[in-house]
Design a protein around this motif. Structure first.
Motif, PDB file in Angstrom:
ATOM      1  N   ASP A 111       0.830  -1.200   0.000  1.00  0.00           N
ATOM      2  CA  ASP A 111       0.000   0.000   0.000  1.00  0.00           C
ATOM      3  C   ASP A 111       0.869   1.256   0.000  1.00  0.00           C
ATOM      4  O   ASP A 111       0.386   2.348   0.275  1.00  0.00           O
ATOM      5  N   GLU A 112       2.150   1.109  -0.306  1.00  0.00           N
ATOM      6  CA  GLU A 112       3.066   2.238  -0.367  1.00  0.00           C
ATOM      7  C   GLU A 112       3.079   2.833  -1.763  1.00  0.00           C
ATOM      8  O   GLU A 112       3.009   2.115  -2.749  1.00  0.00           O
ATOM      9  N   VAL A 113       3.161   4.157  -1.822  1.00  0.00           N
ATOM     10  CA  VAL A 113       3.207   4.858  -3.098  1.00  0.00           C
ATOM     11  C   VAL A 113       4.434   5.767  -3.124  1.00  0.00           C
ATOM     12  O   VAL A 113       4.983   6.112  -2.086  1.00  0.00           O
ATOM     13  N   VAL A 114       4.849   6.120  -4.344  1.00  0.00           N
ATOM     14  CA  VAL A 114       5.936   7.072  -4.537  1.00  0.00           C
ATOM     15  C   VAL A 114       5.444   8.160  -5.475  1.00  0.00           C
ATOM     16  O   VAL A 114       4.633   7.902  -6.362  1.00  0.00           O
ATOM     17  N   ARG A 115       5.917   9.369  -5.256  1.00  0.00           N
ATOM     18  CA  ARG A 115       5.541  10.472  -6.137  1.00  0.00           C
ATOM     19  C   ARG A 115       6.128  10.260  -7.519  1.00  0.00           C
ATOM     20  O   ARG A 115       7.245   9.789  -7.672  1.00  0.00           O
ATOM     21  N   THR A 116       5.352  10.627  -8.518  1.00  0.00           N
ATOM     22  CA  THR A 116       5.837  10.555  -9.890  1.00  0.00           C
ATOM     23  C   THR A 116       6.055  11.976 -10.399  1.00  0.00           C
ATOM     24  O   THR A 116       5.898  12.936  -9.664  1.00  0.00           O
ATOM     25  N   GLY A 117       6.391  12.091 -11.644  1.00  0.00           N
ATOM     26  CA  GLY A 117       6.648  13.407 -12.226  1.00  0.00           C
ATOM     27  C   GLY A 117       8.072  13.842 -11.945  1.00  0.00           C
ATOM     28  O   GLY A 117       8.897  13.096 -11.406  1.00  0.00           O
ATOM     29  N   THR A 118       8.368  15.071 -12.290  1.00  0.00           N
ATOM     30  CA  THR A 118       9.719  15.595 -12.155  1.00  0.00           C
ATOM     31  C   THR A 118      10.194  15.598 -10.710  1.00  0.00           C
ATOM     32  O   THR A 118      11.318  15.184 -10.417  1.00  0.00           O
ATOM     33  N   GLY A 119       9.354  16.064  -9.809  1.00  0.00           N
ATOM     34  CA  GLY A 119       9.734  16.112  -8.401  1.00  0.00           C
ATOM     35  C   GLY A 119      10.024  14.736  -7.830  1.00  0.00           C
ATOM     36  O   GLY A 119      11.009  14.535  -7.122  1.00  0.00           O
TER      37      GLY A 119
END
Length: 161
Positions: free
Chosen positions: A105-113
């Protein structure tokens, strides 16, 4: 004459040993930086077939933020609660695009940042390796290149987050 040749051979051997040792240390530092970064970066960079969506930050405590997950990709399922590291500089109530780590249930930010944040350990490793390259290998131009790349990566990550 033989004593002079023996001394020169010893100096050459010691210099070679120093270069080999410091080169190995610098390489290990860089490998460790890539290894530390890849754990998160793979989820940000290789999104094909992964669940992608948005997370609205509802609560942050103990270096973790939680909130509901809404899918954007095919095959992704909505979740009432997913977990994001709060070290990623998130604000309560904001919505972020994320990728779900498989089987959790862990997520990571996507995109440039998210991408720059994922590679931040490599930025630190480049800075540290630049000191080894400058002092141990005596290659100042390469050291400046490593240091500049590391500083640029860390600064860009700080600014985008």
């Amino acid at each position: 004459m033989p004593a002079l040749a023996s001394r020169q051979n010893a100096v050459v051997a010691l210099r070679f040993g120093q270069l080999a040792a410091m080169g190995t240390v610098a390489a290990l530092i860089l490998i460790a930086g890539v290894w530390a970064s890849w754990g998160t970066a793979q989820h940000v960079m290789l999104t094909k077939g992964r669940e992608r969506g948005t997370m609205t930050v509802a609560r942050c405590a103990d270096d973790r933020c939680t909130g509901p997950y809404r899918p954007l990709s095919d095959g992704s399922t909505a979740r009432d609660r997913v977990v994001l590291d709060s070290e990623v500089a998130v604000d309560k109530g904001r919505t972020y695009t994320v990728a779900v780590k498989p089987g959790s249930d862990e997520v990571v930010r996507t995109g440039t940042g998210g991408l720059l944040y994922a590679w931040a350990p490599l930025g630190g490793a480049l800075l540290l390796a630049s000191m080894v390259v400058a002092g141990g290998l005596r290659l100042p131009r390469l050291a400046w290149a490593f240091g500049g790349a590391g500083l640029t990566l860390l600064t860009a990550a700080f600014i985008t987050l």
